[in-house]
Design an enzyme around this catalytic site. Structure first.
Site, mmCIF file in Angstrom:
data_model
loop_
_atom_site.group_PDB
_atom_site.id
_atom_site.type_symbol
_atom_site.label_atom_id
_atom_site.label_comp_id
_atom_site.label_asym_id
_atom_site.label_seq_id
_atom_site.Cartn_x
_atom_site.Cartn_y
_atom_site.Cartn_z
ATOM 1 N N GLU A 44 0.843 -1.203 0.000
ATOM 2 C CA GLU A 44 0.000 0.000 0.000
ATOM 3 C C GLU A 44 0.877 1.252 0.000
ATOM 4 O OE1 GLU A 44 -2.866 -0.362 3.161
ATOM 5 O OE2 GLU A 44 -3.785 -2.098 2.235
ATOM 6 N N HIS A 85 -7.659 1.809 1.348
ATOM 7 C CA HIS A 85 -7.609 1.464 2.782
ATOM 8 C C HIS A 85 -8.329 2.524 3.631
ATOM 9 C CE1 HIS A 85 -5.153 -0.959 5.932
ATOM 10 N NE2 HIS A 85 -6.320 -0.573 6.444
HETATM 11 N N1 NAD Z 1 -9.926 -1.934 6.076
HETATM 12 C C1 NAD Z 1 -9.612 -1.369 7.224
HETATM 13 O O1 NAD Z 1 -9.415 -0.165 7.325
HETATM 14 C C2 NAD Z 1 -9.521 -2.216 8.463
HETATM 15 C C3 NAD Z 1 -9.816 -1.633 9.710
HETATM 16 C C4 NAD Z 1 -9.789 -2.437 10.835
HETATM 17 C C5 NAD Z 1 -9.434 -3.780 10.721
HETATM 18 N N2 NAD Z 1 -9.121 -4.315 9.512
HETATM 19 C C6 NAD Z 1 -8.767 -5.737 9.383
HETATM 20 O O2 NAD Z 1 -9.892 -6.511 9.764
HETATM 21 C C7 NAD Z 1 -9.416 -7.637 10.519
HETATM 22 C C8 NAD Z 1 -10.510 -8.099 11.458
HETATM 23 O O3 NAD Z 1 -10.740 -7.102 12.434
HETATM 24 P P1 NAD Z 1 -11.592 -7.409 13.759
HETATM 25 O O4 NAD Z 1 -11.657 -6.151 14.520
HETATM 26 O O5 NAD Z 1 -12.839 -8.111 13.397
HETATM 27 O O6 NAD Z 1 -10.585 -8.425 14.487
HETATM 28 P P2 NAD Z 1 -10.974 -9.545 15.552
HETATM 29 O O7 NAD Z 1 -9.686 -9.978 16.149
HETATM 30 O O8 NAD Z 1 -12.079 -9.073 16.424
HETATM 31 O O9 NAD Z 1 -11.558 -10.723 14.641
HETATM 32 C C9 NAD Z 1 -10.771 -11.507 13.790
HETATM 33 C C10 NAD Z 1 -11.393 -12.887 13.721
HETATM 34 O O10 NAD Z 1 -10.661 -13.654 12.773
HETATM 35 C C11 NAD Z 1 -10.572 -14.980 13.274
HETATM 36 N N3 NAD Z 1 -9.472 -15.698 12.636
HETATM 37 C C12 NAD Z 1 -8.149 -15.663 12.954
HETATM 38 N N4 NAD Z 1 -7.466 -16.461 12.110
HETATM 39 C C13 NAD Z 1 -8.384 -17.001 11.270
HETATM 40 C C14 NAD Z 1 -8.282 -17.912 10.196
HETATM 41 N N5 NAD Z 1 -7.108 -18.413 9.798
HETATM 42 N N6 NAD Z 1 -9.413 -18.265 9.537
HETATM 43 C C15 NAD Z 1 -10.624 -17.750 9.901
HETATM 44 N N7 NAD Z 1 -10.771 -16.901 10.929
HETATM 45 C C16 NAD Z 1 -9.649 -16.520 11.594
HETATM 46 C C17 NAD Z 1 -10.387 -14.813 14.780
HETATM 47 O O11 NAD Z 1 -10.757 -15.986 15.472
HETATM 48 C C18 NAD Z 1 -11.319 -13.644 15.073
HETATM 49 O O12 NAD Z 1 -12.606 -14.086 15.475
HETATM 50 C C19 NAD Z 1 -8.187 -7.073 11.262
HETATM 51 O O13 NAD Z 1 -7.287 -8.094 11.600
HETATM 52 C C20 NAD Z 1 -7.589 -6.120 10.269
HETATM 53 O O14 NAD Z 1 -6.629 -6.796 9.505
HETATM 54 C C21 NAD Z 1 -9.170 -3.552 8.388
#
Ligand code: NAD
Length: 301
Positions: free
Chosen positions: A255, A273
């Protein structure tokens, strides 16, 4: 306690930290090279997704006690290494969830009705009604890969829109309103697949040619999680063959991207993003960062 704010943070919360007695400097456009010479004199740092905190930087900073990541993903920080050096690493897990969930839902509508392509066509002074026949998302099946804070917010909204919601998350045992399934079942049943898991060694390239082969023809994919979870050559192939009808991407392996191949495809839409880039999320992130640092400073003085 001397704190360096390395990425954009709302002024109001910087002032809040100063009012609580923290000595805060803001250098929100600091380069990685400048960080190497500047950070060693600080005890705390605030980062968003822009600033990466890797092992060589940590090794230069024996005074560093705390890293606060405004946002969720800790893949930009060598968090385990930092913790092994006695540094506390914190994030703001809930502040962004609603904003990312709303962008995800927006992308599903945009894919179903080709809203970005229809806008571009109209602005080119064309009237292509036939080209833009779409589908409803109500009644369709949404498969969520990862159903933590953001996935749950998406599930709640998608259910309210009349979608059937499946999820694959090996770390969750049950969840109301969502049918938890194995990955293969999710891939074969879903009309829309949306990623909401962290990027880890396990999840990097977890969606590749074998997984695309198991998907429904004409599936649509949304990725507001992290680039690199979907293997890009297989993704390109599935999008050009029509296996995947459309994709919406907020995140990329690099990015800004250096390889624009996916984004050049007509059936790929995206954003730079911006999942958490709302006034509400930024406010919540700033408030939580300030609160966490103030509490940390109090308990370590
Ligand atoms: N686009 C954006 O601006 C933005 C903003 C915030 C977060 N994010 C991304 O979104 C992701 C999720 O955020 P969140 O707040 O829900 O996190 P979170 O930790 O609450 O949830 C992540 C979930 O993924 C599951 N997980 C982990 N490994 C896995 C796998 N191999 N297969 C399936 N499930 C799996 C975990 O058990 C958990 O329930 C973050 O890790 C981040 O990378 C992106």
């Amino acid at each position: 306690m001397k704190i360096l704010v390395c990425d954009k943070t709302e002024k109001e919360y910087v002032e809040q930290m100063r009012a609580a007695g923290l000595d805060v400097d803001v250098k929100d456009e600091i380069t990685p090279e400048e960080l190497m010479t500047t950070l060693p004199s600080y005890e705390g740092m605030v980062v968003r997704s822009r600033t990466k905190v890797r092992q060589p930087l940590i090794d230069l900073c024996p005074n560093l006690k705390v890293i606060v990541r405004g946002g969720v993903g800790l893949d930009t920080i060598d968090a385990e290494y930092a913790r092994s050096k006695g540094i506390t690493v914190m994030n703001t897990p809930l502040a962004n969830s609603a904003s990312v969930a709303e962008l995800t839902i927006g992308f599903m509508f945009a894919l179903a009705r080709s809203i970005p392509q229809a806008t571009a066509s109209l602005k080119a002074e064309k009237w292509e009604k036939k080209r833009f026949e779409g589908d409803e998302i109500g009644g369709k099946t949404l498969g969520l890969i990862g159903v933590g804070n953001i996935g749950r917010e998406v599930a709640r909204r998608a259910s309210a829109l009349g979608m059937k919601v499946l999820a694959y998350d090996p770390y969750i045992k049950e969840l109301e309103g969502v049918k938890l399934v194995q990955l293969d079942e999710l891939l074969s049943q879903s009309d829309y697949i949306s990623l909401h898991l962290p990027k880890t060694a396990e999840s990097t390239n977890m969606i590749g040619a074998d997984q695309f082969a198991k998907m429904k023809d004409g599936v649509r994919i949304v990725n507001c999680a992290r680039g690199g979870i979907i293997e890009e050559n297989a993704f390109f192939d599935a999008l050009t063959r029509g296996k995947v009808t459309g994709a919406a991407l907020d995140v990329f392996t690099e990015e800004p991207p250096t390889d624009w191949r996916l984004l050049r495809l007509d059936n790929v839409i995206g954003s730079p993003h911006i999942g958490a880039a709302t006034r509400e999320a930024q406010g919540r992130v700033g408030a939580e960062v300030a609160q966490k640092l103030i509490e940390f400073a109090r308990s370590h003085s």
